[in-house]
Design a protein around this motif. Sequence first.
Motif, PDB file in Angstrom:
ATOM      1  N   MET A 184       0.832  -1.205   0.000  1.00 57.41           N
ATOM      2  CA  MET A 184       0.000   0.000   0.000  1.00 57.41           C
ATOM      3  C   MET A 184       0.873   1.265   0.000  1.00 57.41           C
ATOM      4  O   MET A 184       0.510   2.274  -0.589  1.00 57.41           O
ATOM      5  N   GLU A 185       2.035   1.171   0.642  1.00 59.87           N
ATOM      6  CA  GLU A 185       2.950   2.334   0.649  1.00 59.87           C
ATOM      7  C   GLU A 185       3.385   2.648  -0.786  1.00 59.87           C
ATOM      8  O   GLU A 185       3.397   3.813  -1.195  1.00 59.87           O
ATOM      9  N   LEU A 217       1.821   1.893  -3.483  1.00 56.97           N
ATOM     10  CA  LEU A 217       0.678   2.388  -4.252  1.00 56.97           C
ATOM     11  C   LEU A 217       0.389   3.846  -3.894  1.00 56.97           C
ATOM     12  O   LEU A 217       0.157   4.679  -4.778  1.00 56.97           O
ATOM     13  N   ASP A 218       0.437   4.153  -2.601  1.00 55.73           N
ATOM     14  CA  ASP A 218       0.175   5.534  -2.186  1.00 55.73           C
ATOM     15  C   ASP A 218       1.199   6.500  -2.769  1.00 55.73           C
ATOM     16  O   ASP A 218       0.876   7.646  -3.064  1.00 55.73           O
ATOM     17  N   ALA A 219       2.405   6.004  -2.964  1.00 59.20           N
ATOM     18  CA  ALA A 219       3.456   6.874  -3.503  1.00 59.20           C
ATOM     19  C   ALA A 219       3.172   7.285  -4.957  1.00 59.20           C
ATOM     20  O   ALA A 219       3.714   8.284  -5.426  1.00 59.20           O
ATOM     21  N   LYS A 270      -0.071   7.566  -6.109  1.00 57.69           N
ATOM     22  CA  LYS A 270      -1.505   7.882  -6.151  1.00 57.69           C
ATOM     23  C   LYS A 270      -1.823   9.039  -7.121  1.00 57.69           C
ATOM     24  O   LYS A 270      -2.819   9.000  -7.839  1.00 57.69           O
ATOM     25  N   ASP A 271      -0.967  10.059  -7.124  1.00 65.80           N
ATOM     26  CA  ASP A 271      -1.235  11.219  -7.985  1.00 65.80           C
ATOM     27  C   ASP A 271      -1.013  10.930  -9.459  1.00 65.80           C
ATOM     28  O   ASP A 271      -1.458  11.692 -10.315  1.00 65.80           O
ATOM     29  N   GLU A 310      -8.198   7.593 -10.021  1.00 71.18           N
ATOM     30  CA  GLU A 310      -8.836   7.145  -8.788  1.00 71.18           C
ATOM     31  C   GLU A 310      -9.299   5.684  -8.941  1.00 71.18           C
ATOM     32  O   GLU A 310      -9.146   4.854  -8.046  1.00 71.18           O
ATOM     33  N   TYR A 337      -6.447   3.250  -8.865  1.00 67.16           N
ATOM     34  CA  TYR A 337      -5.987   3.171  -7.476  1.00 67.16           C
ATOM     35  C   TYR A 337      -6.862   2.193  -6.686  1.00 67.16           C
ATOM     36  O   TYR A 337      -6.364   1.327  -5.955  1.00 67.16           O
ATOM     37  N   ARG A 374      -5.751  -1.286  -4.977  1.00 66.58           N
ATOM     38  CA  ARG A 374      -5.899  -1.426  -3.520  1.00 66.58           C
ATOM     39  C   ARG A 374      -6.558  -2.760  -3.181  1.00 66.58           C
ATOM     40  O   ARG A 374      -6.149  -3.468  -2.266  1.00 66.58           O
ATOM     41  N   ASP A 376     -14.348  -1.586  -4.192  1.00 69.35           N
ATOM     42  CA  ASP A 376     -13.107  -1.145  -4.847  1.00 69.35           C
ATOM     43  C   ASP A 376     -12.976  -1.699  -6.259  1.00 69.35           C
ATOM     44  O   ASP A 376     -12.539  -1.022  -7.171  1.00 69.35           O
TER      45      ASP A 376
END
Length: 376
Positions: A242-243, A245-247, A249-250, A254, A257, A261, A299
């Motif tokens: 998840m880290e 993926l979050d990195a 995210k931009d 959406e 993402y 997830r 999701d």
Amino acid sequence: MKTKIQEKFNALFGAEGEMYASAGRVNLIGEHTDYNGGYVFPGAIDKGVMIKIAPNGLDKVRAYAIDFEEMAEFGMEESDKPEQAWARYIFGVVRETIKRGGKVKGFDTVVAGDVPAGAGLSSSAALESVYAYAINEMNGNGIDLFELARIGQSTEHNYCGVKCGIMDQFASCFGKEGCLIRLDCKTMEYEYFPFHPTEHKLVLVDSRVKHQLTGSPYNDRRESCERAAKAMGRDLLRGATMEMLDAVKDKISEEDYMRARFVIGEERRVLDVCDALKAGDYETVGKKMYETHWGLSRDYEVSCEELDFLAELAEECGVTGSRIMGGGFGGCTINLVRNEICDFFIEKARSSFAAKYGHEPMIYPVVISDGARKLD
Ligand code: GLA
């Protein structure tokens, strides 16, 4: 079914021939993980496809499908693709065998099945596997079981328009009575898990909302995952966190993402469920199944109103675990139900579903059985 096939074969083509069978599948957990290189946890079931087959000395295939009361006749060149959707699976298997250097002599065949179509139990994989297996034996090609599963998968990709993973064909080829199989879809290592719960049953509740992956957004899901993986600089989502993926995210939509997830969470859940099973901890197994359901619904967005209704109803009835199973967009929920509430749950699912949607769901107990094989 066996007698019916033999009689029809006799009437159409004469007595000589061999019989083969293959199976549909369930999947306890690990959905939409296969094409991401993750884990799946399927097993073959006691519903499948049966065929009789014999070489005919011609350069073509003559196939009769009892369930459609229809005959298809086609050559074995790329340009000979038959009209009938069911026959394309057989044609695809022939072509994929030839592409791998296998010989395929023309043959006559009669086929019948009892996997409810559109229920998410992989009737198509059962059909592919039985022909991949039989054609391999009949021609002495010596293609191994993994490659036979891949022949089925490539048939879906190249002749039926579904960019599926390997789970269904794998389960259908490798299925073993009484065993679920954890498959690592990256390394293709697998492990049989004897599955004989004493206090629970697995029950399928079929919404009869027709699930069809051909032309469904199934391929879009796969592309979302590929984009998300690429943004993280990876070939596959397998192993992503998840880290990570979050990195990015931009950099991704959406929607992509959310898809990623789900897959990242699902990979962990399969391993957790296997550990819990080994420890006899069915409560945890069930809890993970519900998590998968809502992940697939919110999701991954492959559920539908009827299946969400069934999962909610299961929870209200005190069912240990319940979730949509297979590709989604309709089909079944798979339910882990304590023996003492089984009848109550089934009755409740029937009546509440019928009251709301105007028809009863179909209920099938799950019996974990053998996959592709020759019959005596
Ligand atoms: C379908 C596909 C499988 C798999 C499942 C979802 O059954 O054929 O390869 O992706 O959906 O887990």
